[in-house]
Design a protein around this motif. Structure first.
Motif, PDB file in Angstrom:
ATOM      1  N   PRO A  42      31.303  12.877  19.000  1.00 61.87           N
ATOM      2  CA  PRO A  42      30.713  13.851  19.931  1.00 61.87           C
ATOM      3  C   PRO A  42      29.500  13.297  20.654  1.00 61.87           C
ATOM      4  O   PRO A  42      28.781  12.445  20.139  1.00 61.87           O
ATOM      5  CB  PRO A  42      30.326  15.013  19.013  1.00 61.87           C
ATOM      6  CG  PRO A  42      30.079  14.371  17.680  1.00 61.87           C
ATOM      7  CD  PRO A  42      31.071  13.251  17.582  1.00 61.87           C
ATOM      8  N   ASP A 102      34.271  21.741  22.706  1.00 61.66           N
ATOM      9  CA  ASP A 102      34.181  21.295  21.324  1.00 61.66           C
ATOM     10  C   ASP A 102      35.427  20.483  20.967  1.00 61.66           C
ATOM     11  O   ASP A 102      36.294  20.218  21.808  1.00 61.66           O
ATOM     12  CB  ASP A 102      33.964  22.467  20.364  1.00 61.66           C
ATOM     13  CG  ASP A 102      35.162  23.425  20.310  1.00 61.66           C
ATOM     14  OD1 ASP A 102      36.260  23.067  20.790  1.00 61.66           O
ATOM     15  OD2 ASP A 102      34.987  24.541  19.770  1.00 61.66           O
ATOM     16  N   GLN A 103      35.533  20.086  19.697  1.00 61.13           N
ATOM     17  CA  GLN A 103      36.618  19.213  19.275  1.00 61.13           C
ATOM     18  C   GLN A 103      37.987  19.871  19.403  1.00 61.13           C
ATOM     19  O   GLN A 103      39.007  19.188  19.544  1.00 61.13           O
ATOM     20  CB  GLN A 103      36.391  18.758  17.828  1.00 61.13           C
ATOM     21  CG  GLN A 103      37.258  17.593  17.392  1.00 61.13           C
ATOM     22  CD  GLN A 103      36.828  17.015  16.071  1.00 61.13           C
ATOM     23  OE1 GLN A 103      36.002  17.593  15.358  1.00 61.13           O
ATOM     24  NE2 GLN A 103      37.360  15.861  15.712  1.00 61.13           N
ATOM     25  N   ASP A 148      27.520  17.718  20.068  1.00 58.76           N
ATOM     26  CA  ASP A 148      28.739  18.454  19.721  1.00 58.76           C
ATOM     27  C   ASP A 148      29.729  18.523  20.877  1.00 58.76           C
ATOM     28  O   ASP A 148      30.657  19.319  20.865  1.00 58.76           O
ATOM     29  CB  ASP A 148      28.396  19.859  19.234  1.00 58.76           C
ATOM     30  CG  ASP A 148      27.615  20.686  20.257  1.00 58.76           C
ATOM     31  OD1 ASP A 148      27.350  20.165  21.358  1.00 58.76           O
ATOM     32  OD2 ASP A 148      27.273  21.843  19.958  1.00 58.76           O
ATOM     33  N   TRP A 178      32.754  17.100  22.707  1.00 62.50           N
ATOM     34  CA  TRP A 178      33.903  16.216  22.576  1.00 62.50           C
ATOM     35  C   TRP A 178      34.668  16.070  23.891  1.00 62.50           C
ATOM     36  O   TRP A 178      35.399  15.103  24.077  1.00 62.50           O
ATOM     37  CB  TRP A 178      34.849  16.734  21.494  1.00 62.50           C
ATOM     38  CG  TRP A 178      34.305  16.560  20.111  1.00 62.50           C
ATOM     39  CD1 TRP A 178      33.478  17.413  19.435  1.00 62.50           C
ATOM     40  CD2 TRP A 178      34.540  15.458  19.227  1.00 62.50           C
ATOM     41  NE1 TRP A 178      33.176  16.914  18.184  1.00 62.50           N
ATOM     42  CE2 TRP A 178      33.827  15.721  18.024  1.00 62.50           C
ATOM     43  CE3 TRP A 178      35.295  14.285  19.323  1.00 62.50           C
ATOM     44  CZ2 TRP A 178      33.838  14.846  16.946  1.00 62.50           C
ATOM     45  CZ3 TRP A 178      35.317  13.421  18.249  1.00 62.50           C
ATOM     46  CH2 TRP A 178      34.596  13.691  17.079  1.00 62.50           C
ATOM     47  N   SER A 228      24.977   9.895  23.166  1.00 61.04           N
ATOM     48  CA  SER A 228      25.150  10.558  21.870  1.00 61.04           C
ATOM     49  C   SER A 228      23.820  11.003  21.291  1.00 61.04           C
ATOM     50  O   SER A 228      23.776  11.739  20.314  1.00 61.04           O
ATOM     51  CB  SER A 228      25.850   9.621  20.881  1.00 61.04           C
ATOM     52  OG  SER A 228      25.093   8.432  20.700  1.00 61.04           O
TER      53      SER A 228
END
Length: 231
Positions: A115, A141-142, A177, A179, A202
């Protein structure tokens, strides 16, 4: 111990007045710290159209990262390459390697190495005539859920750019966070948003807005003065 009370109260005020939002719409890379930048120079002359469901395109290779570009909405809406010209009405045109969205398209970049805290790029779009439609950027998000979305036309318009001009637009989160990063427009005949110099970090630092800093400073001074009057 009494001398510490105004300072402690000021600290409490600062905590209460600090921004509660976990994200910021940013117009520069200030606060991004160390960044990676891809200018899409690996694209060949001409352009390629990506449809929903087509295989992803790896765009992180020049900086040794696994960053995958996909098209997530519409048909024949994502164009990428070294364009001979991409018209942007009052914002001139682009003739450079970039990713552009036209007709119902949404461009998405997935960060497979982990992320990110900040993501953005140099952007422009048509700014006149019948093109007064939203241009959005999103952090995902992921699982692909939207963490935050901003409408650039409403919140940070880009106007009067020269040939190959543009302005940085991005998202900076309080924690790493992000992605996925998306940009596009939700309507047909959209403003044809374009992006180059995809930039990410990051490790960033959310910077309080100037109005918040003024509030913190005035609040701390007020508490000190009130304490002196009581004494």
């Amino acid at each position: 111990m009494k001398a510490l009370r105004p300072l402690a109260a000021a600290a409490l005020l600062a905590a209460a007045a600090a921004p509660s939002a976990s994200a910021q719409l940013v117009t520069s890379t200030a606060g991004f710290g160390t960044t990676s930048v891809v200018n899409f120079s690996q694209f060949t002359p001409g352009w390629t159209v990506m449809n929903t469901g087509d295989p992803f395109v790896q765009v992180g290779t020049p900086v040794g990262a696994d960053v995958r570009m996909t098209q997530t909405a519409g048909t024949q809406g994502l164009y990428y390459g070294q364009f001979p010209g991409w018209g942007l009405s009052g914002n001139g045109s682009w003739n450079r390697p970039f990713v552009g969205v036209n007709q119902w398209g949404t461009a998405r970049f997935w960060f497979q190495n982990g992320p990110m805290q900040g993501v953005g790029g140099l952007m422009s779009y048509a700014d006149c005539c019948t093109f007064n439609l939203p241009v959005f950027i999103r952090a995902l998000d992921q699982m692909g859920n939207t963490l935050v979305e901003y409408d650039l036309v409403a919140l940070a318009p880009i106007n009067g750019q020269p040939f190959n001009g543009g302005q940085f637009r991005g998202i900076l989160r309080a924690t790493a966070d992000i992605w996925g990063f998306e940009f596009g427009s939700p309507d047909g005949a959209n403003p044809s948003p374009a992006l180059t110099d995809l930039t990410w970090t990051s490790q960033g630092q959310v910077v309080p807005e100037p109005s918040t800093l003024v509030l913190l400073g005035s609040g701390a001074v007020g508490l000190v003065l009130a304490s002196r009057r009581r004494r």
